[in-house]
Design a protein around this motif. Structure first.
Motif, PDB file in Angstrom:
ATOM      1  N   ASP A 215      10.533 -12.833  20.765  1.00  0.00           N
ATOM      2  CA  ASP A 215      11.966 -12.531  20.748  1.00  0.00           C
ATOM      3  C   ASP A 215      12.822 -13.798  20.701  1.00  0.00           C
ATOM      4  OD1 ASP A 215      11.451 -13.512  23.256  1.00  0.00           O
ATOM      5  OD2 ASP A 215      12.349 -11.842  24.356  1.00  0.00           O
ATOM      6  N   ALA A 216      12.218 -14.957  20.401  1.00  0.00           N
ATOM      7  CA  ALA A 216      12.979 -16.208  20.344  1.00  0.00           C
ATOM      8  C   ALA A 216      13.776 -16.278  19.050  1.00  0.00           C
ATOM      9  CB  ALA A 216      12.041 -17.403  20.453  1.00  0.00           C
ATOM     10  N   ALA A 217      15.108 -16.228  19.170  1.00  0.00           N
ATOM     11  CA  ALA A 217      15.957 -16.395  17.989  1.00  0.00           C
ATOM     12  C   ALA A 217      16.069 -17.862  17.617  1.00  0.00           C
ATOM     13  CB  ALA A 217      17.344 -15.808  18.250  1.00  0.00           C
ATOM     14  N   VAL A 218      16.140 -18.740  18.619  1.00  0.00           N
ATOM     15  CA  VAL A 218      16.227 -20.187  18.409  1.00  0.00           C
ATOM     16  C   VAL A 218      15.466 -20.866  19.542  1.00  0.00           C
ATOM     17  CG1 VAL A 218      17.741 -22.211  18.282  1.00  0.00           C
ATOM     18  CG2 VAL A 218      18.484 -20.045  17.291  1.00  0.00           C
ATOM     19  N   VAL A 219      14.749 -21.944  19.212  1.00  0.00           N
ATOM     20  CA  VAL A 219      14.143 -22.808  20.224  1.00  0.00           C
ATOM     21  C   VAL A 219      14.886 -24.138  20.196  1.00  0.00           C
ATOM     22  CG1 VAL A 219      12.090 -24.091  20.921  1.00  0.00           C
ATOM     23  CG2 VAL A 219      11.877 -21.727  20.145  1.00  0.00           C
ATOM     24  N   VAL A 220      15.365 -24.561  21.364  1.00  0.00           N
ATOM     25  CA  VAL A 220      16.123 -25.805  21.486  1.00  0.00           C
ATOM     26  C   VAL A 220      15.238 -26.868  22.130  1.00  0.00           C
ATOM     27  CG1 VAL A 220      18.190 -26.901  22.434  1.00  0.00           C
ATOM     28  CG2 VAL A 220      18.258 -24.488  21.754  1.00  0.00           C
ATOM     29  N   GLN A 379       8.205 -10.459  12.710  1.00  0.00           N
ATOM     30  CA  GLN A 379       9.259  -9.656  13.314  1.00  0.00           C
ATOM     31  C   GLN A 379      10.316 -10.535  13.961  1.00  0.00           C
ATOM     32  OE1 GLN A 379       7.860  -6.822  16.124  1.00  0.00           O
ATOM     33  NE2 GLN A 379       9.888  -6.004  16.595  1.00  0.00           N
ATOM     34  N   ALA A 380       9.886 -11.624  14.617  1.00  0.00           N
ATOM     35  CA  ALA A 380      10.861 -12.506  15.267  1.00  0.00           C
ATOM     36  C   ALA A 380      11.778 -13.131  14.251  1.00  0.00           C
ATOM     37  CB  ALA A 380      10.132 -13.583  16.078  1.00  0.00           C
TER      38      ALA A 380
END
Length: 491
Positions: A215-220, A379-380
């Motif tokens: 479910d990670a939309a963005v990793v910072v 899917q993510a």
């Protein structure tokens, strides 16, 4: 005499009739005014920051409601927080027929407080169907950089609405384990701003987790001081190939060697990071700190709103970046230095001066990367790129390139102090995250600070007030009284 009495009676009757008609007309106007006021309520928010007005983003969310919502305000009457919260909740109630507001006194209605597990005044409960979210006072209020009361109620309530109606919940993960900044420590302001965009913020220790959550939309990756493990780098590359997005804030670290695994990760998304510190005497912050350049803006969806708003950024402690040759990805320059800048390669030197070993300007300080890495989208990735109805998500154009990464050569620019003081830094990082998610027009609600605004009087203003109010106004009153006395005496 009879004729004169008859004329007098007619005059009295006429005056009485006029009075009656006028009275009825005034009463009718008052009734109509009350009817219109009840049906078409209008209020004006005279506060400087529009504290008691809802943002356009919240109105957009309320217009998209398809379910009835009940807002419970467990308020403490007579307190500044309680009164402020009541006015904000009333704005929600007036803005949508789907909203129903109930103000509850926990002491008089303990059963309602127990049902929602409320044990503190100035708590808000948002209920949709059988589900609800409890918002505690610490999420509704805080203290801003100016020392005043910071109101975060609209952020929290609108985010709860999005979560409960299935239109929120996109997650931004901050990588940990390598000395990075995280929202629960060094980057609390950034975490709060992202939550104000209806995003969920969490930390990610990839060595423990083993993979990037689906479910990670963005990793910072915010300012690592130690290198990634090789397996961590591979997992992140798999995540990006599967449709994930990265925000990498990679500033210079004079005390450490190259972070080889991190730089391999950057190379995989078409970016090379130089081992230098940017010096820009022409764009120095406050004209005094050339190591904190105020970059020039490129042309892109991330920085165009900053151009329009004439906002400036400050990038303290920045390294220069460059697009990697031979990549199939598209890189766009977001920020760059002036021609007078250079990249200082002697990171341990106490004196900063340009020599033949340094990279000449102009230098790139931030890049946006988009394209297809050829791994399909899982899917993510589809969730990150998809259109989220009701939030204004744009997604990527059909058949067009998808966002992959935003890389910035500074990590210090998102520190709490800079985000609190420099609006351009704040908007840039939020715009970058929204672009990565695929939603440049996403929900944007900023906290509002209820602080006293000092009145600064110039010497000229002080003189004007003295002559106008201390001398001028009393003299005017005296002259007016003297004129009235003179006229009556000689009347």
């Amino acid at each position: 005499m009879a004729e004169r009495a008859d004329v007098h009676r007619r005059r009295v009757l006429w005056r009485g009739t006029n009075t009656a008609v006028l009275t009825v007309a005034v009463l009718a106007l008052l009734v109509l005014a009350n009817v219109f006021a009840a049906r078409y309520s209008w209020r004006y928010d005279a506060t400087a920051q529009k504290i008691y007005s809802l943002s356009p983003s919240t109105h957009q969310v309320l217009e998209g409601l398809e379910q009835d919502v009940t807002l419970y305000g467990f308020l403490q009457s007579g307190s500044a927080e309680g009164d402020t919260l009541r006015r904000i909740l009333e704005q929600y109630d007036r803005a949508s027929d789907r909203i129903r507001l109930e103000v509850v006194d926990p002491e008089r209605e303990p059963s309602t407080a127990r049902r929602y597990e409320v044990d503190t005044y100035n708590t808000v409960v948002v209920e949709v169907g059988d589900d609800y979210r409890k918002i505690d006072p610490l999420s509704l209020f805080g203290y801003g950089a100016g020392g005043g009361l910071e109101i975060r109620a609209e952020q929290a309530i609108t985010r709860a609405l999005l979560d409960l109606t299935g239109r929120g919940g996109k997650k931004v993960y901050f990588l940990t384990g390598h000395g990075e900044g995280t929202p629960d420590r060094e980057l609390t302001t950034l975490g709060r701003l992202l939550e104000g965009e209806a995003l969920t913020v969490e930390s990610l220790n990839l060595a423990q987790k083993g993979k990037v959550p689906e479910d990670a939309a963005v990793v910072v990756i915010a300012g690592p001081t130690r290198d990634l493990l090789e397996e961590e780098r591979r997992r992140l590359e798999e995540y990006v190939r599967g449709g994930g997005r990265l925000l990498v804030l990679y500033g210079p670290n004079p005390q450490a060697a190259h972070l080889e695994q991190l730089e391999q990760l950057l190379a995989s998304v078409g970016v090379e990071a130089a081992a230098d510190v940017v010096v820009d005497p022409e764009r120095a912050f406050l004209g005094q700190d050339p190591l904190s350049p105020m970059p020039l803006l490129g042309s892109h969806a991330i920085v165009d709103p900053l151009q329009q708003g004439e906002l400036v950024l400050v990038l303290p402690g920045s390294r220069s970046l460059a697009p990697r040759e031979g990549t199939q990805l598209t890189t766009t320059e977001l920020l760059h230095t002036s021609d007078a800048a250079w990249g200082e390669t002697d990171l341990r030197s106490q004196a900063v001066r340009q020599d033949s070993q340094d990279r000449p300007g102009p230098l790139t300080l931030a890049l946006a990367v988009e394209g297809d890495l050829g791994g399909g989208t899982d899917q993510a990735g589809q969730e990150a790129a998809g259109r989220d109805e009701g939030q204004g998500d744009q997604g990527e154009a059909a058949g067009g390139p998808r966002p992959v990464a935003v890389v910035v050569g500074s990590a210090a620019f998102v520190a709490n102090d800079y985000l609190d003081r420099i609006p351009g830094n704040r908007d840039f990082v939020i715009n970058a995250v929204n672009w990565l998610i695929g939603s440049e027009q996403r929900l944007t609600i900023r906290p509002k600070e209820l602080a006293a605004t000092p009145i600064v009087l110039t010497p000229r203003a002080v003189v004007g007030i003295f002559y106008g109010l201390v001398l001028g106004f009393p003299a005017l009153v005296a002259l007016t009284g003297l004129a009235i006395w003179w006229r009556r005496r000689h009347a």
